[in-house]
Design an enzyme around this catalytic site. Sequence first.
Site, PDB file in Angstrom:
ATOM      1  N   ASP A 166       0.852  -1.184   0.000  1.00 17.96           N
ATOM      2  CA  ASP A 166       0.000   0.000   0.000  1.00 17.96           C
ATOM      3  C   ASP A 166       0.894   1.243   0.000  1.00 17.96           C
ATOM      4  O   ASP A 166       1.913   1.284   0.698  1.00 17.96           O
ATOM      5  CB  ASP A 166      -0.900   0.002   1.239  1.00 17.96           C
ATOM      6  CG  ASP A 166      -1.959   1.084   1.183  1.00 17.96           C
ATOM      7  OD1 ASP A 166      -3.047   0.806   0.659  1.00 17.96           O
ATOM      8  OD2 ASP A 166      -1.695   2.201   1.656  1.00 17.96           O
ATOM      9  N   ASN A 174      -2.750  13.220  -2.833  1.00 20.63           N
ATOM     10  CA  ASN A 174      -3.906  13.706  -3.587  1.00 20.63           C
ATOM     11  C   ASN A 174      -4.361  15.074  -3.087  1.00 20.63           C
ATOM     12  O   ASN A 174      -4.695  15.962  -3.874  1.00 20.63           O
ATOM     13  CB  ASN A 174      -5.063  12.715  -3.480  1.00 20.63           C
ATOM     14  CG  ASN A 174      -4.923  11.542  -4.434  1.00 20.63           C
ATOM     15  OD1 ASN A 174      -4.355  11.680  -5.514  1.00 20.63           O
ATOM     16  ND2 ASN A 174      -5.442  10.389  -4.040  1.00 20.63           N
ATOM     17  N   ASP A 183      -2.653   9.986  -9.731  1.00 16.29           N
ATOM     18  CA  ASP A 183      -2.705   9.039 -10.849  1.00 16.29           C
ATOM     19  C   ASP A 183      -1.309   8.780 -11.413  1.00 16.29           C
ATOM     20  O   ASP A 183      -0.985   7.657 -11.807  1.00 16.29           O
ATOM     21  CB  ASP A 183      -3.619   9.577 -11.955  1.00 16.29           C
ATOM     22  CG  ASP A 183      -5.091   9.526 -11.579  1.00 16.29           C
ATOM     23  OD1 ASP A 183      -5.416   8.867 -10.573  1.00 16.29           O
ATOM     24  OD2 ASP A 183      -5.900  10.137 -12.295  1.00 16.29           O
ATOM     25  N   GLU A 210      -4.970   2.395  -3.896  1.00 18.93           N
ATOM     26  CA  GLU A 210      -3.509   2.521  -3.867  1.00 18.93           C
ATOM     27  C   GLU A 210      -2.838   1.245  -3.367  1.00 18.93           C
ATOM     28  O   GLU A 210      -1.683   1.253  -2.972  1.00 18.93           O
ATOM     29  CB  GLU A 210      -3.095   3.704  -2.985  1.00 18.93           C
ATOM     30  CG  GLU A 210      -3.429   3.571  -1.516  1.00 18.93           C
ATOM     31  CD  GLU A 210      -4.791   4.142  -1.155  1.00 18.93           C
ATOM     32  OE1 GLU A 210      -4.965   4.548   0.014  1.00 18.93           O
ATOM     33  OE2 GLU A 210      -5.681   4.187  -2.022  1.00 18.93           O
TER      34      GLU A 210
END
Length: 295
Positions: A166, A174, A183, A210
């Site tokens: 992860d 973000n 992204d 993620e």
Amino acid sequence: MATTEVALHVTPIASGFYRTVTRLGVVMDYFSFIAIIALTDGTHSPLLPIAYLVILHASLYWSFRGSMVATGMIIIGYCFIVNLVDGGFRIDDLPRHFFNFAFLLMFSFIGGILVARERKHFVEKGIFENLAKQDYLTGLYNHRSFQEHMREVISSKQPITLLMGDIDYFKQINDRYGHQAGDTVLREIGSLLETSIPSTHGRAFRYGGEEFAIIFYTDSQDRATELYHLFLDKLRAKVFEHGKDAFQVTMSFGAALRDRGQGKSELVAAADKLLYEAKTHGKNQLLWARTEGMK
């Protein structure tokens, strides 16, 4: 034909090797056909229908235009054989030559259209299947493919080690840089995983969000750790840029060796539990079921 069939079944359609071998294969088929006919009584040869296979091969790999080109080349070769082996065109043989040419052209036109259409459907089917199995953003195989591959590997009783990973602080990335930057991070990590893990030793998947999953085909912790570091070294060297800012990304992993008799769900749960522990106890580490975390 055998060479091109191998290329068809073992290589990706989009690869350069596939395109080169299949196209050269048709040329090889053509010259082999001319040689065989020349050695077996010329245009009277019982092997003359092989010409139809050459046309089908051309339409399969070169589409309809290829079948027409192949037909033209076969007619030229046919004329060459008539002059070389049959002793030239004779009036009595003209009807036979005419019907041979007519059938070649008819077969090329009708058969070429049918085979090229089926080939197009085959290619489109392969594309749609890949779209269903691959994650559009990272290019890795998706969660569905992960479940299918796990089932196949466990059924074959192949030794495996599962890593669940992860991205650390992904929400902050973000929030600070925007979802496009997020992204980009996902895309680059997918690329690093794909280029770091040899296909003969393992496969990486985007598990969701993620989170990523890596299957190594080994039951050796040392070997799995060595393969993991091929990716980790590249991740540590990767610098992401966003405007004037630059940042790096770390990941947490949980790893579990499959015990004999352990099913897919139990293995995923074991690795996922260790991933959770890695995330809640410092991040940026790999935790094993029977060892301490290794950074």
